[in-house]
Scaffold this motif. Structure first.
Motif, mmCIF file in Angstrom:
data_model
loop_
_atom_site.group_PDB
_atom_site.id
_atom_site.type_symbol
_atom_site.label_atom_id
_atom_site.label_comp_id
_atom_site.label_asym_id
_atom_site.label_seq_id
_atom_site.Cartn_x
_atom_site.Cartn_y
_atom_site.Cartn_z
ATOM 1 N N MET A 1 90.217 -29.904 76.786
ATOM 2 C CA MET A 1 88.846 -29.469 76.481
ATOM 3 C C MET A 1 88.542 -28.176 77.218
ATOM 4 S SD MET A 1 87.106 -31.608 74.494
ATOM 5 C CE MET A 1 85.469 -32.240 74.844
ATOM 6 N N LYS A 2 87.990 -27.211 76.459
ATOM 7 C CA LYS A 2 87.629 -25.928 77.057
ATOM 8 C C LYS A 2 86.345 -26.110 77.887
ATOM 9 C CE LYS A 2 86.859 -21.278 75.301
ATOM 10 N NZ LYS A 2 85.463 -21.038 75.567
ATOM 11 N N LYS A 3 86.296 -25.454 79.045
ATOM 12 C CA LYS A 3 85.061 -25.488 79.849
ATOM 13 C C LYS A 3 83.979 -24.713 79.097
ATOM 14 C CE LYS A 3 83.335 -24.153 84.296
ATOM 15 N NZ LYS A 3 82.834 -22.822 84.014
ATOM 16 N N VAL A 4 82.820 -25.333 78.919
ATOM 17 C CA VAL A 4 81.798 -24.721 78.073
ATOM 18 C C VAL A 4 80.696 -24.092 78.920
ATOM 19 C CG1 VAL A 4 80.089 -25.161 76.284
ATOM 20 C CG2 VAL A 4 82.279 -26.332 76.208
ATOM 21 N N ILE A 5 80.307 -22.872 78.506
ATOM 22 C CA ILE A 5 79.217 -22.176 79.202
ATOM 23 C C ILE A 5 77.921 -22.496 78.473
ATOM 24 C CG2 ILE A 5 78.290 -19.892 79.795
ATOM 25 C CD1 ILE A 5 81.213 -18.887 79.653
ATOM 26 N N ARG A 6 76.897 -22.843 79.224
ATOM 27 C CA ARG A 6 75.596 -23.095 78.597
ATOM 28 C C ARG A 6 74.675 -21.891 78.795
ATOM 29 N NH1 ARG A 6 71.590 -28.325 78.691
ATOM 30 N NH2 ARG A 6 70.698 -27.763 76.706
ATOM 31 N N SER A 7 73.993 -21.507 77.762
ATOM 32 C CA SER A 7 73.073 -20.377 77.886
ATOM 33 C C SER A 7 71.929 -20.727 78.841
ATOM 34 C CB SER A 7 72.491 -20.012 76.526
ATOM 35 O OG SER A 7 71.308 -19.270 76.713
ATOM 36 N N PRO A 8 71.554 -19.796 79.732
ATOM 37 C CA PRO A 8 70.447 -20.056 80.667
ATOM 38 C C PRO A 8 69.078 -20.073 79.986
ATOM 39 C CG PRO A 8 71.228 -17.806 80.912
ATOM 40 C CD PRO A 8 72.146 -18.459 79.923
ATOM 41 N N LEU A 9 69.051 -19.900 78.651
ATOM 42 C CA LEU A 9 67.767 -20.006 77.952
ATOM 43 C C LEU A 9 67.491 -21.457 77.558
ATOM 44 C CD1 LEU A 9 67.952 -16.818 75.725
ATOM 45 C CD2 LEU A 9 66.804 -17.102 77.904
ATOM 46 N N PHE A 10 68.487 -22.335 77.674
ATOM 47 C CA PHE A 10 68.330 -23.760 77.343
ATOM 48 C C PHE A 10 67.586 -23.917 76.017
ATOM 49 C CE2 PHE A 10 68.878 -23.333 81.854
ATOM 50 C CZ PHE A 10 69.859 -24.263 82.116
ATOM 51 N N TYR A 11 68.071 -23.197 75.035
ATOM 52 C CA TYR A 11 67.374 -23.081 73.748
ATOM 53 C C TYR A 11 67.344 -24.402 72.997
ATOM 54 C CZ TYR A 11 65.716 -20.040 70.019
ATOM 55 O OH TYR A 11 64.953 -19.397 69.103
ATOM 56 N N MET A 12 66.205 -24.687 72.360
ATOM 57 C CA MET A 12 66.096 -25.925 71.603
ATOM 58 C C MET A 12 67.144 -25.946 70.481
ATOM 59 S SD MET A 12 62.868 -27.693 69.725
ATOM 60 C CE MET A 12 62.593 -26.273 68.772
ATOM 61 N N GLY A 13 67.916 -27.012 70.405
ATOM 62 C CA GLY A 13 68.926 -27.129 69.349
ATOM 63 C C GLY A 13 70.168 -26.311 69.647
#
Ligand SMILES: C[S@@+](CC[C@H](N)C(=O)[O-])C[C@H]1O[C@@H](n2cnc3c(N)ncnc32)[C@H](O)[C@@H]1O
Length: 302
Positions: A1-13
């Motif tokens: 599994m690739k390490k996933v980056i989450r956007s710091p905008l925590f966007y809905m959906g």
């Protein structure tokens, strides 16, 4: 599994929990990567490409991305300024220290952040809305401390989200750092237009790839108010035209939701490959997942 980056905008959906499934169906080699509906950006952040062309109709969202991109050149300054504003407004700041009194935590076991931050948040919101020159650091902070972290403006272009029961914590700090690192090595071009104008302006070539994640016709969300049946039909016909030109794309969508079916999409999708996606979708208005079917429709092969 690739390490996933989450956007710091925590966007809905946002798609961050689904990235590892989605990229299984994306081409292995991508030259230019296009997102006409970029949202918070959790997809492009996790895609390797030579160049990124990213678009969204939401002007404030694109301004926030541009602000974060310019901040990435000096992330130390960004965090210093962030701390200054948060301290000035006396907002809670669990990424640094816990300043919420025990008595408040005991009294409001599940909502103490909202209680603690409410007044300061309102003051910050008023200051942001009343200033002529918009301070995007303040907007970012408003988003992070806001209810469900929705970037919501009224018709007068005033930010109008109430305070949420969240604060700037270690996860937010990590997402910001990850975003700053990830975009450093990417050639990114943001634009603020309708998806159709955006796509019209592009000259696609072999090994380019377009990922579309439009608002879903049959679900509910803040940005669904910008989307209707004629938008859906137009998008599907643009994708047909791109297919004729052998341009590769993928479309995320929902075919069934709480008894509703998207028949326009279901009929159209028969021409292409429809991949089922195990979704984490939770509606803004309803925490249960009932009869929910998410798909990734594509004309691309790996
Ligand atoms: C489902 S969200 C995208 C979420 C994104 N994949 C993510 O991971 O954050 C859909 C986006 O489409 C944008 N949008 C709505 N109508 C649009 C239009 N006509 N043209 C371009 N963007 C549009 C909304 O502002 C919203 O950001």
């Amino acid at each position: 599994m690739k390490k996933v980056i989450r956007s710091p905008l925590f966007y809905m959906g946002d798609k961050y929990k689904l990235i590892n499934q989605l990229i299984n169906f994306f081409p292995k080699k991508i030259n230019n990567f296009y997102e006409p509906f970029v949202g918070g950006g959790s997809v492009f952040l996790n895609i390797k490409a030579k160049k990124y062309y990213l678009n969204d109709l939401d002007k404030n969202l694109i301004l926030l991305h541009n602000f974060l991109i310019s901040s990435s050149n000096n992330s130390k300054k960004f965090f210093r300024d962030l701390e200054k504003v948060i301290t000035h407004y006396r907002l809670s700041r669990s990424f640094l220290e816990d300043i919420v009194p025990r008595s408040l935590k005991n009294k409001y076991k599940k909502t103490y952040y909202a209680k603690f931050n409410k007044e300061s948040y309102t003051q910050l919101k008023n200051d942001f809305n009343n200033s002529k020159k918009k301070d995007y650091l303040k907007l970012y902070i408003l988003l992070i401390y806001g209810f469900n972290r929705i970037l919501r403006f009224n018709l007068k272009n005033e930010f109008n989200l109430p305070v949420g029961n969240v604060d700037l914590n270690k996860n937010t700090e990590k997402a910001l750092n990850d975003y700053f690192i990830a975009i450093k090595n990417k050639k990114i071009n943001f634009s603020n237009s309708t998806y159709s104008n955006f796509l019209k302006k592009m000259n696609f070539s072999k090994n380019d790839f377009i990922y579309c994640d439009p608002p879903y016709l049959i679900t509910s969300g803040e940005y669904n108010k910008f989307w209707n049946e004629s938008d859906e039909i137009e998008l599907l016909s643009i994708l047909d035209n791109l297919n004729k030109k052998k341009i590769k794309w993928a479309l995320s969508n929902v075919t069934e939701y709480r008894g509703k079916k998207n028949n326009i999409l279901l009929d159209w999708s028969k021409k292409y490959k429809v991949n089922k996606i195990k979704s984490n979708y939770i509606s803004f208005n309803d925490n249960s997942i009932k009869n929910f079917k998410e798909v990734l429709i594509t004309n691309a092969t790996r």
